[in-house]
Design a protein around this motif. Structure first.
Motif, PDB file in Angstrom:
ATOM      1  N   GLN A  11       0.813  -1.215   0.000  1.00 22.89           N
ATOM      2  CA  GLN A  11       0.000   0.000   0.000  1.00 22.89           C
ATOM      3  C   GLN A  11       0.849   1.269   0.000  1.00 22.89           C
ATOM      4  O   GLN A  11       0.549   2.220  -0.720  1.00 22.89           O
ATOM      5  CB  GLN A  11      -0.931  -0.010   1.209  1.00 22.89           C
ATOM      6  CG  GLN A  11      -2.011  -1.047   1.078  1.00 22.89           C
ATOM      7  CD  GLN A  11      -3.295  -0.630   1.784  1.00 22.89           C
ATOM      8  OE1 GLN A  11      -3.441   0.503   2.202  1.00 22.89           O
ATOM      9  NE2 GLN A  11      -4.214  -1.551   1.911  1.00 22.89           N
ATOM     10  N   SER A  12       1.919   1.283   0.796  1.00 21.55           N
ATOM     11  CA  SER A  12       2.672   2.549   0.863  1.00 21.55           C
ATOM     12  C   SER A  12       3.444   2.766  -0.442  1.00 21.55           C
ATOM     13  O   SER A  12       3.569   3.893  -0.917  1.00 21.55           O
ATOM     14  CB  SER A  12       3.596   2.586   2.077  1.00 21.55           C
ATOM     15  OG  SER A  12       4.497   1.525   1.992  1.00 21.55           O
ATOM     16  N   ARG A  13       3.894   1.665  -1.030  1.00 22.62           N
ATOM     17  CA  ARG A  13       4.564   1.761  -2.323  1.00 22.62           C
ATOM     18  C   ARG A  13       3.586   2.317  -3.370  1.00 22.62           C
ATOM     19  O   ARG A  13       3.935   3.176  -4.185  1.00 22.62           O
ATOM     20  CB  ARG A  13       5.034   0.359  -2.718  1.00 22.62           C
ATOM     21  CG  ARG A  13       5.908   0.298  -3.933  1.00 22.62           C
ATOM     22  CD  ARG A  13       6.467  -1.103  -4.078  1.00 22.62           C
ATOM     23  NE  ARG A  13       6.882  -1.333  -5.445  1.00 22.62           N
ATOM     24  CZ  ARG A  13       6.564  -2.394  -6.159  1.00 22.62           C
ATOM     25  NH1 ARG A  13       5.808  -3.344  -5.623  1.00 22.62           N
ATOM     26  NH2 ARG A  13       6.994  -2.521  -7.388  1.00 22.62           N
ATOM     27  N   VAL A  35       1.145   6.609  -6.777  1.00 16.89           N
ATOM     28  CA  VAL A  35      -0.061   7.377  -7.130  1.00 16.89           C
ATOM     29  C   VAL A  35       0.225   8.878  -6.977  1.00 16.89           C
ATOM     30  O   VAL A  35      -0.155   9.693  -7.836  1.00 16.89           O
ATOM     31  CB  VAL A  35      -1.270   6.934  -6.267  1.00 16.89           C
ATOM     32  CG1 VAL A  35      -2.418   7.935  -6.349  1.00 16.89           C
ATOM     33  CG2 VAL A  35      -1.759   5.559  -6.706  1.00 16.89           C
ATOM     34  N   ALA A  36       0.919   9.238  -5.896  1.00 19.73           N
ATOM     35  CA  ALA A  36       1.250  10.659  -5.680  1.00 19.73           C
ATOM     36  C   ALA A  36       2.117  11.169  -6.828  1.00 19.73           C
ATOM     37  O   ALA A  36       1.918  12.274  -7.349  1.00 19.73           O
ATOM     38  CB  ALA A  36       1.955  10.821  -4.344  1.00 19.73           C
ATOM     39  N   GLU A  37       3.072  10.348  -7.217  1.00 24.16           N
ATOM     40  CA  GLU A  37       3.973  10.702  -8.327  1.00 24.16           C
ATOM     41  C   GLU A  37       3.168  10.883  -9.626  1.00 24.16           C
ATOM     42  O   GLU A  37       3.344  11.860 -10.359  1.00 24.16           O
ATOM     43  CB  GLU A  37       4.983   9.551  -8.472  1.00 24.16           C
ATOM     44  CG  GLU A  37       5.918   9.650  -9.653  1.00 24.16           C
ATOM     45  CD  GLU A  37       7.046  10.630  -9.413  1.00 24.16           C
ATOM     46  OE1 GLU A  37       7.336  10.881  -8.232  1.00 24.16           O
ATOM     47  OE2 GLU A  37       7.605  11.144 -10.397  1.00 24.16           O
ATOM     48  N   LEU A  38       2.291   9.952  -9.869  1.00 27.33           N
ATOM     49  CA  LEU A  38       1.454   9.998 -11.078  1.00 27.33           C
ATOM     50  C   LEU A  38       0.617  11.283 -11.105  1.00 27.33           C
ATOM     51  O   LEU A  38       0.535  11.977 -12.125  1.00 27.33           O
ATOM     52  CB  LEU A  38       0.539   8.776 -11.075  1.00 27.33           C
ATOM     53  CG  LEU A  38      -0.421   8.617 -12.236  1.00 27.33           C
ATOM     54  CD1 LEU A  38       0.200   7.715 -13.295  1.00 27.33           C
ATOM     55  CD2 LEU A  38      -1.726   7.974 -11.794  1.00 27.33           C
ATOM     56  N   ARG A  39       0.008  11.606  -9.966  1.00 28.39           N
ATOM     57  CA  ARG A  39      -0.846  12.808  -9.910  1.00 28.39           C
ATOM     58  C   ARG A  39      -0.023  14.076 -10.080  1.00 28.39           C
ATOM     59  O   ARG A  39      -0.458  15.029 -10.738  1.00 28.39           O
ATOM     60  CB  ARG A  39      -1.626  12.839  -8.595  1.00 28.39           C
ATOM     61  CG  ARG A  39      -2.693  11.762  -8.584  1.00 28.39           C
ATOM     62  CD  ARG A  39      -3.513  11.753  -7.323  1.00 28.39           C
ATOM     63  NE  ARG A  39      -4.498  10.673  -7.421  1.00 28.39           N
ATOM     64  CZ  ARG A  39      -5.102  10.118  -6.394  1.00 28.39           C
ATOM     65  NH1 ARG A  39      -4.841  10.512  -5.172  1.00 28.39           N
ATOM     66  NH2 ARG A  39      -5.977   9.149  -6.589  1.00 28.39           N
ATOM     67  N   ALA A  40       1.176  14.074  -9.499  1.00 30.11           N
ATOM     68  CA  ALA A  40       2.041  15.251  -9.642  1.00 30.11           C
ATOM     69  C   ALA A  40       2.420  15.431 -11.108  1.00 30.11           C
ATOM     70  O   ALA A  40       2.431  16.549 -11.641  1.00 30.11           O
ATOM     71  CB  ALA A  40       3.287  15.094  -8.776  1.00 30.11           C
ATOM     72  N   ARG A  41       2.720  14.319 -11.772  1.00 21.84           N
ATOM     73  CA  ARG A  41       3.097  14.376 -13.193  1.00 21.84           C
ATOM     74  C   ARG A  41       1.905  14.875 -14.017  1.00 21.84           C
ATOM     75  O   ARG A  41       2.054  15.689 -14.927  1.00 21.84           O
ATOM     76  CB  ARG A  41       3.506  12.986 -13.704  1.00 21.84           C
ATOM     77  CG  ARG A  41       4.676  12.378 -13.003  1.00 21.84           C
ATOM     78  CD  ARG A  41       6.007  12.994 -13.412  1.00 21.84           C
ATOM     79  NE  ARG A  41       6.275  12.809 -14.818  1.00 21.84           N
ATOM     80  CZ  ARG A  41       6.663  13.785 -15.631  1.00 21.84           C
ATOM     81  NH1 ARG A  41       6.794  15.014 -15.177  1.00 21.84           N
ATOM     82  NH2 ARG A  41       6.900  13.545 -16.897  1.00 21.84           N
TER      83      ARG A  41
END
Ligand SMILES: Nc1ncnc2c1ncn2[C@@H]1O[C@H](COP(=O)(O)OS(=O)(=O)O)[C@@H](OP(=O)(O)O)[C@H]1O
Length: 487
Positions: free
Chosen positions: A387-389, A394-400
């Protein structure tokens, strides 16, 4: 060729053999579910590429990117957003698409290989095989396997039937005779039998559309019984909460599956819990269980629209693609639709909305079974992935995505079609709502302009572009020259 594995054998069996094979396959199906299926194994790590403009081939990879893909494009479920990333990936890697002559493969009829442009029956041509099959179809495995290798990566997407019903009602208001007759979705769902006639024009849009798209037949008793045996006695049931990715209470418990599924009254354990079992008979349940087990044996992954970004991370991982390959913008959203309203979150719904949601899920009970099943599978995979991975990815994807939106898009978001004057980016307008699209910022560098165009191009225009690339118009020779060249 060695003996066929049970999984492969199940792939080759069509759902139409249900009656004969039910007993045998139910056993296999349950076993598959207990074991988690052959595709639930741990998957290789995700590679992230950082530059704004992706540079294909720059990834150091321990796995080989999958490039033979079958995407079942289900209706009104976020599938156009997935299509955009497939179009982009195939376009940039020079892959061959199995394309329909127009935009769908003879839908709503079952898929036929002969509908694919340039398809030659086996041994009938020298054209290289196709890499990606991804446009609207009613799934038909036997015919799909005429076009695509059986070890292709099969995937699809599902959406909460309540959200899907809202979207479909607005989009297919004039296409489905049942919807056309109903003054509102609430009126339709209050008494669907008053409007819905099986076999009437476009009726598949009005009930169990996902089930239909997956090519599954309806349980025999649904065809014969009068009335609606599957509506729950208490219309406020079922009590499952389905939260859209990145909103509502998920902000506090971002990846807690218990925040998604609150205990619902069910008959049996396992994946495929039906919300109102008292109203389902055993035959129906076995039929649904079998069908879900069959789908598990065919599909390597099923994305969930409400957890779109989590699904994309799992997809990138399963395909050994970079995160940039799956970053994209939302396509085909209707103004005032689910995404526009930003909520399926039960917390933000009125009592009427909740009733409509419960009724929509009950009316579309086969889709609800599909949805619950694949939602559970997704969460099982998320747990395997970590989950933390997943949260970091997901955070990286949204930032991109946010960076791309700011860089590429006028206003940084989807706009009303009245602002979209460039026909290349104006989405096809259909239904009673406006379909949103994108306007590109001016002054982009050539490379960024190309990348931003790919991200913003709606599905029909992108299909035309790929079609023209794959089937360049033949240059007709001037008459005199052609005479000289002809035998
Ligand atoms: N990323 C993501 N997450 C969740 N939901 C999404 C996403 N992308 C698209 N959508 C919503 O999906 C609806 C369009 O679905 P499709 O593209 O499958 O429609 S179509 O059948 O191809 O016409 C449409 O729903 P409505 O706006 O409710 O009509 C879109 O808003």
């Amino acid at each position: 060729m060695g003996p066929l594995s049970p999984t492969r054998t199940m792939r080759l069996w069509g759902p139409r053999s249900l009656g004969v094979a039910l007993g045998v396959f139910m056993t296999i199906g349950f076993a598959l579910q207990l074991w988690g299926g052959p595709f639930q194994k741990r998957l290789p790590g995700l590679q992230l590429r950082q530059p704004l403009t992706p540079s294909p081939g720059s990834t150091v990879s321990s796995c080989l990117p999958r490039q033979r893909l079958v995407f079942l494009k289900t209706h009104k479920s976020g599938s156009s957003s997935v299509l955009n990333l497939l179009h982009r990936y195939g376009d940039q890697h020079g892959l061959r698409f199995a394309l329909p002559a127009r935009y769908q493969f003879g839908y709503p009829r079952l898929f036929q290989a002969s509908r694919v442009k340039g398809y030659r029956p086996q041994g009938g041509g020298t054209k290289p095989p196709f890499h990606i099959l991804c446009h609207h179809m009613r799934f038909n495995l036997k015919e799909v396997l005429q076009v695509m290798p059986s070890d292709s990566f099969f995937f699809s997407i599902v959406r909460d039937p309540a959200a899907l019903a809202r979207s479909a009602f607005s989009y297919y208001k004039s296409t489905s005779s049942a919807f056309r007759k109903a003054p509102s979705l609430a009126a339709f769902l209050a008494n669907p039998r008053a409007f819905y006639r099986p076999g009437a024009r476009g009726d598949h849009y009005a009930r169990n559309l996902l089930w239909f798209d997956f090519g599954l037949p309806v349980p025999p008793e649904m065809k014969t019984k009068r009335g609606n045996p599957h509506l729950p006695r208490d219309p406020s049931l079922p009590q499952l909460n389905v939260l859209p990715s990145g909103s509502g209470p998920r902000a506090h418990h971002p990846l807690d599956p218990n925040a998604v599924f609150h205990p619902a009254p069910t008959v049996a354990g396992g994946h495929s819990q039906i919300s109102s079992p008292s109203s389902l008979d055993l035959g129906s349940l076995s039929f649904i269980q079998w069908s879900l087990a069959w789908l598990d044996s065919v599909f390597d992954l099923v994305l969930v629209a409400e957890y779109f970004d989590e699904s994309l991370v799992l997809l990138a991982d399963a395909l050994c693609w970079g995160l940039d390959d799956v970053v994209g913008f939302m396509h085909n959203a209707q103004a005032g639709g689910e995404q526009g309203r930003g909520a399926v979150s039960n917390g933000g719904l009125t009592a009427e909305d909740r009733q409509l949601t419960a009724r929509a899920r009950a009316w579309n009970h086969l889709d609800w079974a599909l949805y619950v099943h694949f939602n559970h599978s997704l969460w099982a995979r998320i747990n395997q992935y970590g989950q933390s991975r997943l949260e970091s990815a997901v955070a990286e994807l949204r930032a991109r995505r946010e960076a791309l939106a700011k860089h590429c898009l006028e206003g940084g978001e989807a706009l009303d079609p009245k602002y979209i004057t460039d026909r290349r980016f104006r989405p096809f307008q259909f239904g009673s709502g406006k379909v949103l699209g994108y306007v590109l910022r001016s002054g982009l560098s050539l490379a960024d302009q190309e990348e931003c165009e790919r991200l913003a191009t709606p599905e029909l225009q992108y299909k035309d572009k790929l079609d023209a690339k794959q089937f360049p118009p033949t240059v007709s020779l001037p008459l005199k020259t052609s005479r000289i060249l002809s035998p």
